[in-house]
Every structure is written in structure tokens, then in C-alpha cells.
Design an enzyme around this catalytic site. Structure first.
Site, mmCIF file in Angstrom:
data_model
loop_
_atom_site.group_PDB
_atom_site.id
_atom_site.type_symbol
_atom_site.label_atom_id
_atom_site.label_comp_id
_atom_site.label_asym_id
_atom_site.label_seq_id
_atom_site.Cartn_x
_atom_site.Cartn_y
_atom_site.Cartn_z
ATOM 1 N N ASP A 280 0.859 -1.177 0.000
ATOM 2 C CA ASP A 280 0.000 0.000 0.000
ATOM 3 C C ASP A 280 0.905 1.240 0.000
ATOM 4 O O ASP A 280 2.122 1.144 0.175
ATOM 5 C CB ASP A 280 -0.971 -0.012 1.186
ATOM 6 C CG ASP A 280 -2.182 0.886 0.901
ATOM 7 O OD1 ASP A 280 -2.118 1.696 -0.052
ATOM 8 O OD2 ASP A 280 -3.185 0.813 1.628
HETATM 9 C C1 BGC Z 1 -4.909 3.355 0.011
HETATM 10 C C2 BGC Z 1 -5.089 2.345 -1.096
HETATM 11 C C3 BGC Z 1 -4.842 2.990 -2.427
HETATM 12 C C4 BGC Z 1 -3.464 3.597 -2.428
HETATM 13 C C5 BGC Z 1 -3.096 4.230 -3.743
HETATM 14 C C6 BGC Z 1 -3.626 4.134 -0.117
HETATM 15 O O1 BGC Z 1 -3.605 5.229 0.730
HETATM 16 O O2 BGC Z 1 -4.933 2.679 1.243
HETATM 17 O O3 BGC Z 1 -6.384 1.790 -1.018
HETATM 18 O O4 BGC Z 1 -5.021 2.043 -3.438
HETATM 19 O O5 BGC Z 1 -3.405 4.592 -1.435
HETATM 20 O O6 BGC Z 1 -3.694 5.453 -3.923
#
Ligand code: BGC
Length: 808
Positions: A313
Site C-alpha cells: 500500500d
Molecule cells: C490506500 C489504497 C490505495 C493507495 C493508492 C492508499 O492510501 O490505502 O487503497 O489504493 O493509497 O492510492
């Protein structure tokens, strides 16, 4: 819901339940004498054949042989060259990095012009001409914004999820996006957690069916199609169970619950061939998910046979330092060795892996394997052969797309309550006799928040609001007052500076100078009308989604005060709840005759709500999670474990004595949900026959570890009202005697059935090993001699029952 026995004399049409529609692959048989023990590892198999085809493998190996260490590491690095959805790595010169082969993937770069810019550099200037893979958060539509995922779950219609994913894939690919960070299938049982709106709700069975549908819609069984994208199931694992509902917090749970509940939907997505998996921010039982070999290698690879790649993530590799499990080189090594193949914006793989591989601290083969997995997805997507995106016309929602969005939004609406009003009968659908309608509330004309949280490319200008839709239908019979803001003026002002994506703006949360005055004006407007429709909720873009945990679940700002003031006029009130998380609706349920849970409906919000309010669409949504009476009940879910002192029924009005005190209860509130899982009313009435089962007794020797049905439960459902309607039939089981205590009720089948007035359909549900097994103390899936209670009905309160015995 009515669940009476009914005559079985009308039309009989067999309906097949969703779980029978799934691809059923035979599994290896392994039989023990009294119980059947199934280790996931027995069934490990490559899940997406496209990723490991001979052709793809040959191309990957040939490329890998030519790559330098730096180029290999480059493939494991992802940066955002657009807006940031978290703390950013640094100001990097992306053109240069791409030209050097030091960057394998980018996120938040949208549109053919921008993606082609970087892709040309990768294909023409980098030594090995390896294309970039472009990822984006496409959560509930790309340009065409559909209802948020939790709303789609309320349709209990996997075909709807598949359609949303297919349309999103088509639009995203045309915008240069090869890879979407969806679906999020974290089981979510605590609405304090803002990300509940991105989930499929509280139940592993429903969530798994939807997970399969989302993956199928995005990938369409063929990553090389020009209109499909690679999906990323997230967030692995158990992110929805963060302690106290506070985002990014730790998760602590037994492996039994992890396997029996939380892992199920991710596994379903992997079985459906999902190409990538995203780690979660949380730690699980003390080990951060992004550096967790138990999750990323033992379960994902060895037990489930996942053959795509794992991306961290956002910044989660870098943030491992905050988990205090080592310095930068150590945490990067731990993440890579655990199975995180790509570092999203963490800026650690790019900076601290090379020396460790050179010195042998990280075995070369660990890095090679990560690169191999990433390249496979790039090859399978056809990026080497078709790296560029043809520039297309600017997107505008076509009438066809709007019609799809409206139909799906209509399916997601849940009629929570519809009581008769004196002289009117049931308040909904609104009768043609209603002359003047007052539309009141801060969400009635708020295009920005009606879209729902987490839309990167959605355009608020495309949203038809409730005010616009009702105005079109009612002309000057529609009166309108905003009544109050979504937040107190000072909070709105503070939030105006916060933007997460390029297209969002805080314009719609415009604060009202004098809220008391505007509530008084709204009261005057209500007085002039025959009925008041209140459009209330919470600001989806500020208080829902990521980093949006709450400690209270009421309407935000002065909305509760507005609601009470309008109810006090004595006018009949329809409450339309435009919030995508369960709010506390106890006061409303006690004072308002009709409540429609409309979530965040997307671009067709207005027409979809209007169609339901006026009866053009008969509501058919059912809650994918329990709505609490009070926030203190959370986490609240129907599949509770039993306990030694169960509290039966509604204890709230009982005089307190020792007998009623020493049970599992709250002193100030009932245990049950205000609106339970599976709940949802219709403008017609459905009557159920008692369910029957074809094999009420099954000997253990007949039980095999395969997907074949062991018994079939049948029920007749009749539309006994006067309008056509769609019912979601639900089958629940309880294992009444197992070596490990089992939930008091568990969903194991569902079916959406549309019935003309008077029509009856015969519906069957298959029960086999998949539905009846549980994890024993040794963490093996098993079936033991027992009796299952089985209920079929229109919600988790279903009472019409049959049973199934498993005998020695
Ligand atoms: C979120 C994810 C997301 C990623 C990319 C993160 O802060 O938890 O769900 O896909 O950012 O934007």
C-alpha cells in the site's frame, strides 16, 4: 418481510443461486475417519493461467537474463507522478528515472497524453524497452461514477458489480490505465472505520461472491483484451478489523477467525484469477502485513497458489520503520523477502536494496522472483506489444452509460422503513395525490458529495442531484430549502484546504452564515408542502473513506436538529439517508414514517432516488451490514459467536432483576441491530413456503472434499402484492454441535428473484462442503457429525426453517 407458508400452485421457474454459477473445480479427495481435514496447501494451483503460460514465461526469462541489478530493482519501484493519496516520497525527476529503467510502475498518471509521455521514454530511451504499468484507484467507476462499493453490495447482485467493473475497465484503459487498485474486500464490521464504504460489508459469503464478480468484470478472463485491466485485491489482510475502528491501527485476531471470516473474500478473488494483491497498512498479530511472510508467502503463494505480484500500500514499505521492526535497509529486506514485490511510493526498494543484494544479504533469487512476477503481469496485459494508448475524445457520459448507472443505483437503495401515515397509507411510494413536495437538506443539491468518496476522475458536473431530478418531475410543485450545512461553518472552512485528488473541490460544502435562520426557513418551506423529503447524511468526501474514522455515528453538523424541527411540523417526512456508512438512525426510526438508505449513489443520484420515491422502481436492496442502535454496540454483526449467558429478545423494557441482569447484554441498550443484516423492504409483499430439503440425513462417508452439492434446499416465494418486485432470498445455517463453537447464524446462499404480482418461483440452494465446513482447532476445514439448522427468508431474521443431519 412475510415468511408464511404459501400455496404452491403458480408458475414454477427454477432459479439457480449464485454459488452454483461459480466455476467449480474438482479438488483432491482426502478422507479421515470421523472428520475430513482439508489443508489449503493440498489445493495449491496456479490461479491465473495467463500469467504463467509457456509463452509468457519464456519472454520473462529471456528478459530477466539481460537485466542489470539496477534494472531489476527498477521494476519493483512505483511512484506517483500525479496527485498524492498519502505522504509523498520526494520531488523526483520521473523522465530521468524512466529513461534509466529505474521505475517500473507509476500511479495517478491519467490520460493518454500523460501516460504516453512516460511510455515513450520507457520504450524508446530505456535500455531494455520495458513498458511502465500505470495504476490508479478506480473504485466505483472511472469517469462514469457509480454508487460506492458498499452500496453495490446492498444490491446483492454480483452481476451489478461485474458491470461496474467492466465499464470502469473500458474507460480506464482508454485513459492509459492498465491496472486498478480494486476491489477492496476487507470484511468491515465497524462503521467507525471510514473505509467501510469501500467494502462489501460484514459477511464473508456475500463479500466473496462480490469479490469474484469485481475481478471478473475488470479482467474479463483475459488481461490482453484492449478493454480489460489488471485488478488488485486489497488490502491483504484483515485491514477492516483495525482496533477501535481507527484507521491504520493494529489488528489482533485469532488465526481461526482470520481464516474462517476475514481471508475468505481475498481467497475468492485469487481463485477468480486476480493479477495483483495489495498489502494492508495494519499489522496482524504483531507483524506488519507489508512484511508478513505468513500472509504473503505461506497463505497467498503456498496455500492459494497466487501467481501474480504483490504491491505494497502507499508508502507502507517506508512506514515499516514506524512499526519499529528495523531500520530502512532491514524493513525493505523484510518486505521483499516476505513477498511484497513492488514498493508503492515508499522510496526504499529504490534506495536500499541494491547494496544488500550485492553483498548477498538478500539472495539474488528473491529479487529475481519479484521481478519475474511483475514482468509476467506486464506481458499478460500485452504492454510489450501495445504500450501506447490511442488518444480518444474527451469523455462525456452517454445516455446508455447513464441508464446503466441509474439502474444499478436503483438496485442499491434499501427501504429501511415504510409505515402507514394517517389518511395516506404507506407513505412510499409517494402518491400522485401529493401536490406539493418540500425537498430539504444539505445533500439535496450537493453534486460533490452525492458522487461518493474516492473518485479520481469523476466529475461533479456530471451528477444529477435530487433537486434537479425532482424539479424536472414536479416543476413548481417542488419547494426547496438547504436547511443547514453538512458540517459546522468552522470545520467546513478548515476542510476547504484539503484535497485528495485533482478534481475535487469543497465548493458544495459552502457554509451557511446563520444556521438557525436557515433551519427556520426550512421549517416554513415544510409547512407549505404536503410531504417533506429530507436529504441528510455526512460529507462523503471528508468523513468517509480513508483516514475518516469517527467516534460518533450521528448526522454531522446541525442535520439532526434540522430533522427534528421538520418532524415537529407534523408534516409526513421521508428521510433519504445519503451516507455510505451505517449511521445511528435510532431517533429517526422512532419518529419518521419512511426511511430510504440511498448511500452515495453517483452520477445518477437524483433520478435513482426519484424513481424509488415515486414507485417507478420498486426498492430491492438489502443491508450488507448491520445498522446499530448506538455506536457503543460496534463492532456489531449478525454472525455472532454463542456465549454461555445469551440474552433473549428485547430486554430494554424489562424490569431489571438478577435473572435479566447476569446475561450478555448492555444495561442501556438492546443487543440487536436497529436494522439487521439482510434487511430491506419492498412496495410489494413476498410470502415464503416452508423450506424443504431433499437429503435430510447424510452419512459421513458420502462427504467428499469437492464442490458437489450434498443436499438441495427448496422454497417457493410468491409476490402476494399488487406490483412487480425483486426479492433477495437468503439462506442461513447454524451448525448446532461442532468441536469449535460456530456462529449463531451464517449466510450460505442468496438469490435475487423478480416476480410479477401473484407470481411464484421455486428457488433452490445447494449445500455442499463449501457451505457446511468450518475450521477446527487444528485450523483445518472440516465437517463433523452434527445437525445444521437452516433458515430461508428475506433477511437474517428469517424464521422458516428446515434442518440437515450429518451422521456417522
Ligand atoms: C490506500 C489504497 C490505495 C493507495 C493508492 C492508499 O492510501 O490505502 O487503497 O489504493 O493509497 O492510492
Amino acid at each position: 418481510m412475510h415468511q408464511e407458508a404459501t400455496a404452491r400452485n403458480s408458475i414454477r421457474v427454477s432459479e439457480t443461486v449464485y454459488h452454483l454459477l461459480e466455476m467449480r473445480k474438482p479438488r483432491v479427495l482426502a478422507v479421515c475417519s470421523l472428520s475430513l481435514l482439508l489443508s489449503g496447501a493440498i489445493f495449491a494451483s496456479a490461479q491465473n493461467a495467463q500469467l504463467t503460460s509457456g509463452k509468457v514465461n519464456a519472454r520473462v526469462e529471456s528478459l530477466l537474463r539481460q537485466m542489470t541489478l539496477e534494472e531489476k530493482i527498477g521494476q519493483t519501484v512505483q511512484y506517483s507522478a500525479g496527485f498524492a493519496t498519502g505522504p509523498s516520497a520526494s520531488n523526483l525527476t520521473y523522465d530521468e528515472l524512466v529513461a534509466k529503467g529505474s521505475l517500473g510502475s507509476m500511479l495517478n498518471v491519467v490520460g493518454s497524453e500523460r501516460t504516453n509521455h512516460y511510455q515513450h521514454i520507457a520504450m524508446e530511451k530505456s535500455r531494455l524497452h520495458i513498458p511502465i504499468i500505470f495504476g490508479l484507484d478506480v473504485i466505483h467507476g472511472h469517469h462514469t461514477t457509480f454508487p460506492v462499493p458498499l452500496a453495490i453490495a446492498a444490491s446483492w447482485d454480483p452481476a451489478a458489480a461485474e458491470t461496474v467493473a467492466r465499464v470502469s475497465a473500458e474507460e480506464a484503459r482508454a485513459d492509459g490505465i492498465d491496472w486498478v487498485f480494486s476491489p477492496m474486500v476487507d470484511i468491515a464490521r465497524d462503521p467507525r472505520w471510514g473505509r467501510i464504504i469501500e467494502s462489501n460489508g460484514e459477511d464473508p459469503y456475500l463479500s466473496s461472491a462480490l469479490a469474484r464478480a469485481w475481478v471478473k468484470g475488470y479482467q474479463q478472463g483475459d488481461l490482453s483484451r484492449p478493454d480489460s485491466v489488471a485488478a488488485s485485491v486489497k488490502h491483504f489482510a484483515a485491514y477492516g478489523a483495525v482496533i477501535a475502528g481507527r484507521d491504520y491501527n493494529a489488528v489482533d485476531m485469532s488465526e481461526l477467525t482470520l481464516r474462517q471470516v476475514y481471508l475468505k473474500p481475498y481467497h475468492a478473488a485469487v481463485e477468480a484469477g486476480v493479477a495483483t494483491v495489495m498489502t494492508s497498512f495494519n499489522s496482524l498479530n504483531g507483524v506488519p502485513s507489508t512484511a508478513n511472510p505468513f500472509l504473503l508467502t505461506q497463505i497467498l503463494r503456498n496455500e492459494w497458489g497466487f501467481n501474480g505480484f504483490v504491491v505494497s500500500d502507499w508508502a507502507a514499505v517506508g512506514e515499516l520503520k514506524n512499526h519499529a521492526i528495523g531500520d530502512a535497509p532491514t524493513v525493505a529486506r523484510k518486505a521483499l523477502e516476505a513477498g511484497t514485490d513492488m514498493d508503492m511510493e515508499g522510496n526504499l526498494y529504490a534506495t536500499v536494496l541494491a547494496d544488500q543484494v550485492r553483498s548477498g544479504k538478500i539472495p539474488q533469487k528473491v529479487l529475481d522472483e519479484a521481478v519475474r512476477r511483475i514482468l509476467r503481469v506486464k506481458f499478460a496485459l500485452g504492454l510489450f506489444d501495445h504500450p501506447y494508448t490511442q488518444p480518444g475524445p474527451a469523455y462525456t457520459p452517454t445516455p446508455e452509460r447513464r441508464a446503466v448507472a441509474r439502474k444499478i443505483a436503483g438496485e442499491t437503495m434499501v427501504l429501511l422503513k415504510n409505515d402507514p401515515v394517517e389518511g395516506v397509507g404507506n407513505l412510499l411510494p409517494l402518491s400522485a395525490k401529493v401536490k406539493t413536495v418540500a425537498l430539504i437538506g444539505p445533500l439535496a443539491d450537493d453534486a460533490f458529495d452525492l458522487q461518493g468518496a474516492w473518485t479520481v476522475t469523476g466529475n461533479p458536473a456530471d451528477v444529477i442531484t435530487l433537486k434537479a431530478a425532482l424539479g424536472k418531475r414536479l416543476g413548481d410543485k417542488l419547494l426547496y430549502a438547504r436547511g443547514c450545512g453538512l458540517l459546522p461553518a468552522k470545520d467546513e472552512a478548515a476542510l476547504k484546504g484539503v484535497t485528495f485528488t485533482s478534481t475535487t473541490s469543497a465548493a458544495s460544502t459552502e457554509a451557511l452564515a446563520d444556521e438557525q435562520q436557515s433551519i427556520a426557513e426550512a421549517v416554513e418551506v415544510a409547512r407549505k408542502a404536503d410531504v417533506a423529503i429530507l436529504a441528510l447524511g455526512e460529507p462523503s468526501n471528508w468523513m468517509e473513506g480513508e483516514a475518516a474514522s469517527r467516534t460518533t455515528l450521528g448526522f454531522t453538523g446541525a442535520q439532526q436538529q434540522l430533522l427534528e424541527a421538520i418532524v415537529a411540523t407534523g408534516k409526513p417526512v421521508v428521510l433519504v439517508v445519503l451516507a455510505a456508512r451505517p449511521l445511528e438512525l435510532k431517533w429517526a426510526a422512532g419518529h419518521v414514517p419512511a426511511i430510504l438508505q440511498a448511500w452515495s449513489p453517483g452520477i445518477e443520484a437524483g433520478p435513482a432516488v426519484e424513481n424509488v420515491l415515486f414507485g417507478d422502481v420498486n426498492p430491492s436492496g438489502k443491508l450488507p451490514l448491520s445498522f446499530p442502535r448506538a455506536v457503543g454496540q460496534e463492532p456489531l454483526y449478525y454472525a455472532q459467536s454463542p456465549n454461555g449467558r445469551p440474552a433473549d429478545g428485547d430486554l430494554s423494557h424489562m424490569p431489571l432483576n438478577a435473572q435479566q441482569k447476569m446475561v450478555s447484554r448492555y444495561m442501556d441498550e438492546q443487543n440487536s441491530a436497529l436494522f439487521p443484516f439482510g434487511w430491506g423492504l419492498s412496495y410489494t409483499r413476498f410470502t415464503y413456503s416452508y423450506p424443504t430439503i431433499d437429503h435430510a440425513q447424510i452419512p459421513m462417508r458420502n462427504i467428499a472434499l469437492d464442490h458437489k452439492p450434498l443436499a438441495t434446499v427448496s422454497v417457493d416465494v410468491q409476490n402476494s402484492g399488487s406490483v412487480a418486485g425483486t426479492e433477495v432470498l437468503q439462506l442461513y445455517i447454524r451448525n448446532t454441535s461442532a468441536s469449535v463453537e460456530q456462529p449463531v447464524r451464517e449466510l450460505k446462499g442468496f438469490s435475487r428473484v423478480t416476480l410479477a404480482p401473484g407470481e411464484t418461483k421455486h428457488v433452490t440452494f445447494a449445500l455442499g462442503f463449501d457451505e457446511l465446513n468450518f475450521y477446527n482447532a487444528a485450523l483445518k476445514e472440516t465437517i463433523e457429525p452434527t445437525t445444521y439448522d437452516i433458515w430461508v427468508g428475506g433477511s437474517s431474521l428469517a424464521t422458516a426453517a428446515t434442518s440437515l443431519k450429518i451422521v456417522e
